[in-house]
Design a protein around this motif. Structure first.
Motif, short mmCIF file in Angstrom:
data_model
loop_
_atom_site.label_atom_id
_atom_site.label_comp_id
_atom_site.label_asym_id
_atom_site.label_seq_id
_atom_site.Cartn_x
_atom_site.Cartn_y
_atom_site.Cartn_z
N GLY A 82 12.52 68.31 57.24
CA GLY A 82 11.25 67.86 57.79
C GLY A 82 11.20 68.03 59.30
O GLY A 82 11.93 68.85 59.87
N ALA A 93 12.03 66.01 61.64
CA ALA A 93 13.14 65.36 62.37
C ALA A 93 12.68 64.66 63.64
O ALA A 93 13.13 64.99 64.74
N ASP A 95 13.52 62.06 64.93
CA ASP A 95 14.61 61.42 65.69
C ASP A 95 15.23 62.34 66.74
O ASP A 95 15.83 61.87 67.70
N GLU A 141 1.64 65.22 55.30
CA GLU A 141 2.23 65.68 54.04
C GLU A 141 1.15 66.14 53.07
O GLU A 141 1.36 67.06 52.28
#
Ligand code: NAD
Length: 359
Positions: A279, A281, A283, A87
């Motif tokens: 973002g 992701a 998952d 980030e």
């Protein structure tokens, strides 16, 4: 020759950027002169070089007309020192290129009105543009840190805006409103925060140069509520960095999925970075199920804002609409029981629709 730096990043970033490049290939095969060059950023760059924004990546971005950016981040990087986290690379890139104006359209495609978290009749036809200041505010303000005070840890950040920072993004806001429905709602928290009192004062001053735009002001807590109560009241919303971060994610749910929303981050030279608002992701990374439409619509914004080819932007947007019209849905925008397609099937379909739209 249009020069585009391609920074795919982490998680689903490379998967969805790949689909946007298919769309770009269609335009290239028609004769568009465009040169793309890939470079690592975020966690991928940390793995390679230890730095989430290597010097070579920054240099490539500086030398390009525009940056097509995927997404960065992942839980494996959350344990790194803050300076090395993905980030931080993204924030540095925004700051280094002075990408101060973040444009986030939130539009409801008629085909997806039923996929919204709100009732279809509340969101049908929704078309908001959120303009978020991107290089100032509490995300960059100093001092910041965690210190020990009276034997306990105290975390602190600084919410700060200079007059010139507010003024330049206010101009972007009013100019955008002039191209749309000429209504600008400026968001602040002036009843509590001095820095946002200045925000309101400066926006009001800049308004004097745009008498054709109707300006209103709204406190951020009310704005969060109004966005779900009656979102169609808004045309352009102008916000500082942190309020815009939160409100634009909220607005994304009005449209059905965070996987649908593109964004542009511009500097005063018209150079821009184009990325989905979501973002990386983690998952769903690697499963081939991510929605590539926000990334493809980000490419459309690139043509509109950085290379003055609004015609190509409109063609890409129409190809996306046709693909939705034909019933293709990734999992995030499918209603229960609807058939779903993969990331690459969605990208292929948009590329085909682009070819057909041109035939
Ligand atoms: P996220 O946006 O990555 O994911 C939120 C939820 O939305 C997840 O359930 C995810 O599966 C889903 N989602 C996101 N994009 C999707 C798409 N295209 N298709 C289908 N579903 C999608 O937010 P998060 O989970 O809070 O963060 C994950 C990582 O991304 C973190 O490391 C975070 O720091 C980083 N992040 C990066 C950016 C950026 O690159 N600009 C922005 C936000 C978060």
């Amino acid at each position: 020759m249009i020069r585009i730096a391609v920074l795919a990043g982490d998680g689903i970033g490379p998967e969805i950027v790949n689909e946007a490049l298919k769309v770009l290939d269609v335009l290239r095969s028609e004769g568009l002169e465009v040169q793309t060059e890939a470079a690592p950023v975020g966690g991928a760059a940390v793995d390679l070089t230890g730095d989430p924004l290597p010097e070579a990546t920054l240099a490539l971005c500086r030398a390009s007309h525009a940056i097509l950016f995927g997404a960065i981040g992942g839980p494996q990087y959350d344990v790194l020192p803050r300076e090395q986290r993905p980030e931080r690379g993204l924030l540095r890139l925004r700051k280094q290129l002075d990408l101060f104006a973040n444009l986030r359209p939130a539009q409801v495609f008629p085909q997806l009105a039923a996929a919204s978290a709100l009732k279809a009749e509340v969101v049908a036809g929704l078309d908001i543009l959120i303009i978020r200041e991107l290089t100032g505010d509490i995300y960059f303000g100093e001092p910041r840190g965690i210190r020990i005070d009276h034997g306990e840890r105290v975390g602190f950040n600084t919410m700060i805006y200079s007059e010139s920072e507010i003024r330049r993004v206010a101009h972007v806001g009013f100019q955008s409103a002039m191209r749309r429905n000429r209504r600008l709602c400026s968001i602040d928290k002036m009843n509590v925060l001095e820095s946002t009192q200045l925000w309101r004062d400066v926006v009001t001053e800049v308004h004097a140069e745009y008498p054709d735009v109707a300006l209103s002001h709204m406190l951020v807590d009310n704005a969060a509520m109004q966005l779900v109560r009656n979102p169609r009241q808004f045309d352009v919303m102008l916000t500082g960095n942190i309020f815009g971060d939160i409100l634009s994610d909220e607005a994304s749910m009005l449209t059905g999925s965070i996987g649908m929303l593109p964004s542009a981050s511009l500097n005063s030279a018209g150079q821009g970075m184009y990325e989905p608002i979501h973002g990386s992701a983690p998952d769903i990374a690697g499963k081939g199920i991510a929605n590539p439409l926000a990334q493809i619509l980000s490419l459309a914004m690139l043509f509109r804002h950085s290379v003055d080819r609004a015609d190509l932007a409109a063609r890409i947007e129409t190809a996306v609409e046709r693909t939705l019209e034909a019933g293709l849905r990734t999992a995030d925008i499918a209603l229960p029981g609807e058939a779903v397609v993969s990331t690459s099937q969605m990208g292929d379909a948009v590329a085909r629709a682009l070819v057909q739209g041109h035939a």
